[in-house]
Enzyme design. Structure first.
Site, PDB file in Angstrom:
ATOM      1  N   ASP A  44      50.283  53.470  36.185  1.00 36.15           N
ATOM      2  CA  ASP A  44      48.945  54.037  36.182  1.00 36.15           C
ATOM      3  C   ASP A  44      48.751  55.232  36.547  1.00 36.15           C
ATOM      4  O   ASP A  44      47.372  55.525  36.435  1.00 36.15           O
ATOM      5  CB  ASP A  44      48.155  52.805  37.099  1.00 36.15           C
ATOM      6  CG  ASP A  44      47.467  51.846  36.275  1.00 36.15           C
ATOM      7  OD1 ASP A  44      47.446  51.785  34.980  1.00 36.15           O
ATOM      8  OD2 ASP A  44      46.781  50.971  36.945  1.00 36.15           O
ATOM      9  N   ASP A  70      44.911  38.518  41.796  1.00 31.31           N
ATOM     10  CA  ASP A  70      46.099  37.609  41.880  1.00 31.31           C
ATOM     11  C   ASP A  70      45.651  36.274  42.214  1.00 31.31           C
ATOM     12  O   ASP A  70      45.947  35.151  41.630  1.00 31.31           O
ATOM     13  CB  ASP A  70      47.025  38.139  42.372  1.00 31.31           C
ATOM     14  CG  ASP A  70      47.006  39.108  43.529  1.00 31.31           C
ATOM     15  OD1 ASP A  70      45.867  38.910  44.080  1.00 31.31           O
ATOM     16  OD2 ASP A  70      47.893  39.928  43.843  1.00 31.31           O
TER      17      ASP A  70
END
Ligand code: NAG
Ligand code: NAG
Length: 727
Positions: A135, A440
């Site tokens: 990223d 998550d």
């Protein structure tokens, strides 16, 4: 037509031993809690006594929640031999996602060690693909990965030939195995040399910086950085470094290699990137065109694989004839390799992984914690559970033999663009969920709410090892992020309470709530660590006398819960001193991280501030590390959290000293005062637990000591609380 019943199971499930004894014990505590409540309800303690009643009601209710994590624990065991016997090498394709976000905090050497360790899984290479999502779009990370792809040609056959464990080169060389016979040492030495050369080249590239590095960087892939302007503003970069389908990609012994892909998704300042969840979703799409493995493993870049058989372990669950079709994901615990013996910062999450997650598993499955987790691709993409949801993987294979790699890269780069997700269900019904710092957990919850089960598998040889936080500041910030995220889940539309109600087991809802209610614990804990001590100083009793019968439930709960928690900690593999350190961190978390988590969540609710995702540092400077190894706590950072901790510590010290002085003035009669016994105990324990803090404020000379300005300020605040607290 095969007869399914004739297959032996691929895994077994065992209930915890001694669970009846536990249930009796837990019932006895529950009864004592009721008595404590009764005592408060029937006795007048003034208006501050009402606060202590409220705190005890909270602690009692929270304790009930935590029972869901202990009441029904189960343990799993896999039969990998049966798997091999039945399937041989005819196994589903597995895609492994490694996510990294910052080359400074997550050094490329660490990232490629993780990548190499997962490339070396004992698994048919043509069915294994590794994707690195970067990223930061760092050309240094790309360069390191490129180096790793050549080193892999030596490392993987080496691992296979000598059954090397752990399969991460750095960890392997660190542990210096003695399994090698003299004649093989040369081989080992040559591999080590290759590794060190690679490391030197990567370190050199790092030093040279962007421009002059270009001499090193000859791979065509680097041209992709020509249009790169910053980590937050660049085109998608997709590079297939090793194409496992190409029969040309072979290691030095002539065996095939797993596929290796580098991806930096497109970033633009005007498009929000959704942090790791966004990266995961881009990987899901891109991988579906390259390998489309029906099983996806995701690991954080600091978590290397410590066991080359873990994929086979996970498959034992998915491929089981009887229960496999219900299972959406298999979560492994998060373990750490740089934990010191007595775990100064309680970083091992020992009790969570050895006890609590087994409890969740008994009620339908653990949370998805974002790393070390095997998912079925279809469930991650929003598929609902039905009785027919068999795990189909034979029809899954992609046919892309004709397309050449460059065309493929160009065709699918678009899948990683900023705009691809506009007007789609990505991040909502499909893929990892957006809009929450612990994306998550809600992703896992919503999968369970669609009817699926998850499995917690905690083998003896740990499957994944990462680095734990090595300073007080890091750990407090980390816990603030976790507890804040969990609180936001509770308040969001994915709250386990209303979203999960009726869809998942009630025990599992309680289990989720234990974590979601982490942060609100701060109020009761703060109250308990301030008010009784101040009352002690002022000679007002808040607890029953030792001679009273009401004293018994208090004494029973205190003594038995202390012994129980020590026992549980030792059972989980810790040391007694480690337990003591854990109690300190427990207190520190609750009085600082959790408080800030609640405040920030509130501010967000009234739209005052926005989510910021803090990547936790995976490196610390050498001095900090040395003190960490010596188990000396790090108080050197000047933060508001530390200020609170130190003020509380000073307050309790003053109250305790004040009480002693007063008792001496009245010739000792005041100290052995039955009415004050519990308050003296509480205040005394708080002082004892803070000893390292006093030491850091008064005596230590190293950089980890508390700065005198923080010490002075907190002492002044504490002193004025002691003096004026009752006006
Ligand atoms: C990691 O793997 C090595 C080699 O198999 C093993 O000796 C070690 O115990 C493992 N570490 C943990 C924490 O399980
Ligand atoms: C990244 C990091 O902090 N690594 C350290 C983990 O702990 C070991 C030993 O305890 C150190 O050697 C590492 O440097």
């Amino acid at each position: 037509m095969k007869n399914n019943c004739s297959y032996a199971p691929l895994f077994e499930t065992k209930k915890a031993k001694c669970s009846l004894i536990y249930k009796l014990y837990s019932t006895s505590i529950f009864v004592s809690i009721i008595f404590i409540w009764l005592y408060r309800a029937t006795h007048e303690n003034g208006k501050l006594g009402l606060g202590i009643f409220a705190a005890e009601v909270w602690f009692g209710l929270y304790w009930i929640l935590t029972q869901s994590l202990r009441w029904n624990r189960v343990y799993r065991n896999t039969f990998k031999d049966a798997l091999s016997k039945r399937y041989g090498n005819d196994l589903p394709a597995v895609d492994i996602f490694v996510c990294t976000a910052d080359p400074e905090l997550e050094p490329p050497m660490m990232v490629i060690n993780t990548v190499l360790s997962v490339m070396a899984y004992d698994y048919p290479p043509e069915n294994l693909s590794i994707y690195l999502s970067d990223d930061a779009g760092s050309d240094l990370t790309f360069y390191a990965l490129l180096e790793a792809s050549s080193f892999a040609k030596h490392w993987i056959p080496f691992c296979k030939r000598f059954k090397v464990e752990p399969p991460s080169p750095e960890a392997y060389f660190r542990s210096e195995s003695d399994q090698f016979e003299a004649c093989q040492h040369e081989y080992l030495a040559s591999i080590k040399k290759l590794y060190q050369d690679m490391e030197n080249r990567i370190e050199l590239a790092k030093k040279l910086g962007k421009t002059s590095k270009s001499t090193l960087l000859e791979h065509k892939g680097f041209s992709k950085w020509d249009s790169f302007s910053s980590p937050g503003d660049h085109d998608a970069i997709l590079q297939i470094l090793i194409d496992g389908r190409d029969s040309e990609s072979k290691d030095i012994e002539g065996y095939r290699l797993p596929t290796l892909v580098y991806l930096a998704r497109e970033k633009r300042p005007q498009h929000f990137h959704n942090f790791k969840a966004g990266a995961m979703n881009a990987l899901i799409r891109v991988s579906s065109e390259i390998s489309n493995g029906p099983i996806i493993l995701n690991v954080d870049c600091d978590m290397y694989s410590n066991n080359s058989l873990s994929i086979r372990d996970a498959l034992c669950f998915f491929l089981d004839e009887k229960k496999g079709h219900e299972i959406a994901f298999v979560q492994f615990p998060q373990n750490f390799y740089n934990i010191t013996k007595n775990e100064l910062y309680g970083g091992s999450l020992r009790v969570i992984s050895e006890v609590e997650f087994h409890g969740l598993d008994g009620y339908g499955g653990p949370l998805y914690i974002g790393t070390g987790c095997f998912h079925r691709r279809d469930t991650l993409c929003g598929r609902k559970f039905t009785k027919e949801s068999r795990f189909e993987w034979k029809e899954n294979s992609l046919n892309r033999t004709k397309e050449n790699v460059t065309d493929l890269e160009n065709r699918i780069e678009e899948l990683a663009s900023c705009t691809f997700e506009q007007n789609t269900h990505w991040g909502h019904e499909i893929g990892v969920k957006y809009g929450c710092p612990v994306e998550d957990v809600i992703t896992g919850l919503s999968i369970q709410c669609l009817g699926w089960k998850s499995i917690y598998f905690n083998p003896k040889t740990k499957a994944f090892l990462g680095v734990a936080a090595t300073s007080l500041d890091q750990i407090l910030v980390q816990h603030k992020r976790w507890s804040e995220g969990d609180l936001q889940i509770l308040l969001s539309k994915y709250s386990p309470v209303w979203y999960g109600f009726g869809k998942i087991n009630f025990g599992l809802i309680m289990g989720y709530c234990t974590y979601c209610f982490w942060s609100p614990n701060c109020f009761a804990t703060l109250y308990y660590s301030i008010i009784p001590s101040l009352y002690l100083l002022n000679g007002i009793s808040l607890f029953p006398k030792v001679s009273s019968l009401w004293f018994l439930p208090f004494a029973y709960v205190i003594v038995s819960e202390t012994l129980y928690s020590l026992g549980e900690y030792l059972y989980s593999g810790g040391t007694a001193l480690g337990w003591w350190n854990e109690q300190r961190i427990w207190l520190y978390k609750r009085t600082s991280s959790y408080l800030f988590a609640v405040i920030d969540t509130f501010l967000k609710f009234v739209n005052y501030s926005k989510t910021v995702f803090v990547v936790s540092a995976k490196v610390s400077d050498e001095e900090v590390l040395r003190r960490y190894k010596d188990e000396k706590m790090e108080f050197g950072v000047n933060s508001p959290m530390l200020f609170i901790l130190s003020t509380l510590a000073m307050l309790n010290l003053f109250c305790f000293i004040g009480k002693v002085v007063k008792a001496m003035a009245s010739k000792g009669s005041g100290f052995v005062d039955g009415a004050m016994a519990l308050q003296i105990l509480l205040c005394g324990v708080l002082v004892l637990i803070n000893l390292p803090l006093y030491n850091a404020a008064l005596f230590r000379k190293d950089k980890g000591r508390m700065s005198s300005s923080v010490a002075l300020k907190s002492a002044l605040v504490a002193l004025s609380l002691c003096t004026y607290g009752f006006l």
